[in-house]
Design a protein around this motif. Structure first.
Motif, mmCIF file in Angstrom:
data_model
loop_
_atom_site.group_PDB
_atom_site.id
_atom_site.type_symbol
_atom_site.label_atom_id
_atom_site.label_comp_id
_atom_site.label_asym_id
_atom_site.label_seq_id
_atom_site.Cartn_x
_atom_site.Cartn_y
_atom_site.Cartn_z
ATOM 1 N N UNK A 281 0.824 -1.208 0.000
ATOM 2 C CA UNK A 281 0.000 0.000 0.000
ATOM 3 C C UNK A 281 0.860 1.261 0.000
ATOM 4 N N UNK A 282 1.998 1.210 0.697
ATOM 5 C CA UNK A 282 2.907 2.360 0.711
ATOM 6 C C UNK A 282 3.439 2.635 -0.691
ATOM 7 N N UNK A 283 3.754 1.566 -1.424
ATOM 8 C CA UNK A 283 4.227 1.735 -2.796
ATOM 9 C C UNK A 283 3.140 2.351 -3.670
ATOM 10 N N UNK A 284 1.915 1.881 -3.524
ATOM 11 C CA UNK A 284 0.807 2.432 -4.314
ATOM 12 C C UNK A 284 0.527 3.879 -3.926
ATOM 13 N N UNK A 285 0.498 4.147 -2.620
ATOM 14 C CA UNK A 285 0.156 5.486 -2.143
ATOM 15 C C UNK A 285 1.175 6.532 -2.570
ATOM 16 N N UNK A 286 2.414 6.112 -2.756
ATOM 17 C CA UNK A 286 3.455 7.057 -3.157
ATOM 18 C C UNK A 286 3.650 7.103 -4.668
ATOM 19 N N UNK A 287 2.737 6.476 -5.411
ATOM 20 C CA UNK A 287 2.690 6.675 -6.849
ATOM 21 C C UNK A 287 3.315 5.613 -7.720
ATOM 22 N N UNK A 288 3.847 4.543 -7.126
ATOM 23 C CA UNK A 288 4.476 3.511 -7.929
ATOM 24 C C UNK A 288 3.434 2.560 -8.507
ATOM 25 N N UNK A 289 3.672 2.086 -9.707
ATOM 26 C CA UNK A 289 2.917 0.958 -10.236
ATOM 27 C C UNK A 289 3.427 -0.276 -9.507
ATOM 28 N N UNK A 290 2.512 -1.149 -9.064
ATOM 29 C CA UNK A 290 2.889 -2.286 -8.218
ATOM 30 C C UNK A 290 2.510 -3.602 -8.894
ATOM 31 N N UNK A 291 3.465 -4.520 -8.925
ATOM 32 C CA UNK A 291 3.218 -5.854 -9.461
ATOM 33 C C UNK A 291 3.615 -6.925 -8.466
ATOM 34 N N UNK A 292 3.080 -8.116 -8.668
ATOM 35 C CA UNK A 292 3.463 -9.302 -7.896
ATOM 36 C C UNK A 292 3.808 -10.384 -8.903
ATOM 37 N N UNK A 293 4.990 -10.966 -8.784
ATOM 38 C CA UNK A 293 5.424 -11.966 -9.763
ATOM 39 C C UNK A 293 6.365 -12.955 -9.102
ATOM 40 N N UNK A 294 5.902 -14.183 -8.983
ATOM 41 C CA UNK A 294 6.739 -15.227 -8.397
ATOM 42 C C UNK A 294 6.304 -16.579 -8.910
ATOM 43 N N UNK A 295 7.039 -17.614 -8.535
ATOM 44 C CA UNK A 295 6.674 -18.977 -8.911
ATOM 45 C C UNK A 295 5.642 -19.501 -7.917
ATOM 46 N N UNK A 296 4.542 -18.774 -7.800
ATOM 47 C CA UNK A 296 3.576 -19.049 -6.761
ATOM 48 C C UNK A 296 2.732 -20.283 -7.045
#
Length: 242
Positions: A87-102
């Motif tokens: 949320x901190x990354x989003x709130x400060x304006x960054x585009x946020x992704x999640x990518x792993x061998x989940x």
């Protein structure tokens, strides 16, 4: 020692295992499934990590078949600092992704837990997984950013930092067995940031954007940018564990 976000970063992408989620329960369940104690399985895996060997060899060492079924992620598996950092990354304006061998079904678990990233990558859907550098090229494609504008956050040198360091900026998180052991290796210096928690990273995000003018976004690449390609996993996706 104070750390600063590398310049030009506009996208932050998080690994899953031992970055956003604590895998202790998942590994314990895998151990019970094959009839060995969790302590034994985790001890063998720890030795393999120290020797820079694949943890998949643990099943052969223990003389058992590798579990065929994936272990579902539950809400209690998320690290307490994970959602706040996202949320901190989003709130400060960054585009946020999640990518792993989940694991299979991880996408729905992540979104149900509030991890509603701008894109969630699926190794199974792409047909390629870490540590392949193609996986990271696909992350860049999904984000619409140049590799040097992307910060990849993970706990492993072999799966995260070394393959991503070909063009991405990277952050090595020292937690979980890989993070604790890999942070002592000389190659940990390849990471732009070395972190003890995601709380620390959240503070770095906020400090990096605290001086941005209120009328201007912190980054030019926004979530509604058509270059950002939504990537979702279906329930049929079966990415390999770790």
């Amino acid at each position: 020692m104070d750390q600063q976000l590398p310049g030009r970063v506009r996208v932050v992408v998080f690994d899953v295992g031992e970055t956003l989620i604590d895998e202790s329960r998942l590994w314990a369940q895998q151990a019970h499934t094959v009839g060995v104690s969790p302590f034994t399985l985790m001890g063998v895996i720890g030795a393999l990590i120290e020797q820079q060997e694949s943890h998949h060899k643990a099943w052969d060492i223990l003389g058992v078949e590798a579990p065929s079924a994936a272990t579902e992620i539950r809400p209690g598996d998320f690290y307490p600092d994970a959602l706040d950092c996202l949320l901190a990354a989003r709130d400060t304006g960054f585009v946020v992704g999640i990518a792993g061998n989940q694991l299979a079904g991880a996408t729905s678990c992540l979104r149900a837990g509030g991890f509603d990233a701008d894109f969630i990558a699926s190794a199974a859907k792409w047909g390629v997984a870490k540590p392949s550098t193609s996986f990271f090229s696909l992350i860049a494609d999904a984000s619409g950013a140049e590799p040097g504008e992307i910060l990849y956050v993970g706990d492993r040198l072999d799966n995260d930092i070394i393959p991503a360091a070909v063009g991405f900026r990277t952050a090595l998180l020292r937690r979980g067995p890989w993070g604790q052991i890999h942070s002592r290796h000389v190659d940990s210096s390849l990471a732009d940031l070395r972190l003890d928690s995601l709380t620390e990273l959240a503070s770095i995000f906020r400090a990096a954007t605290s001086g941005a003018p209120a009328e201007q976004p912190a980054n030019e690449l926004r979530r509604d940018d058509p270059a950002i390609r939504t990537v979702r996993a279906s329930d049929a996706d079966r990415p390999s564990y770790r």
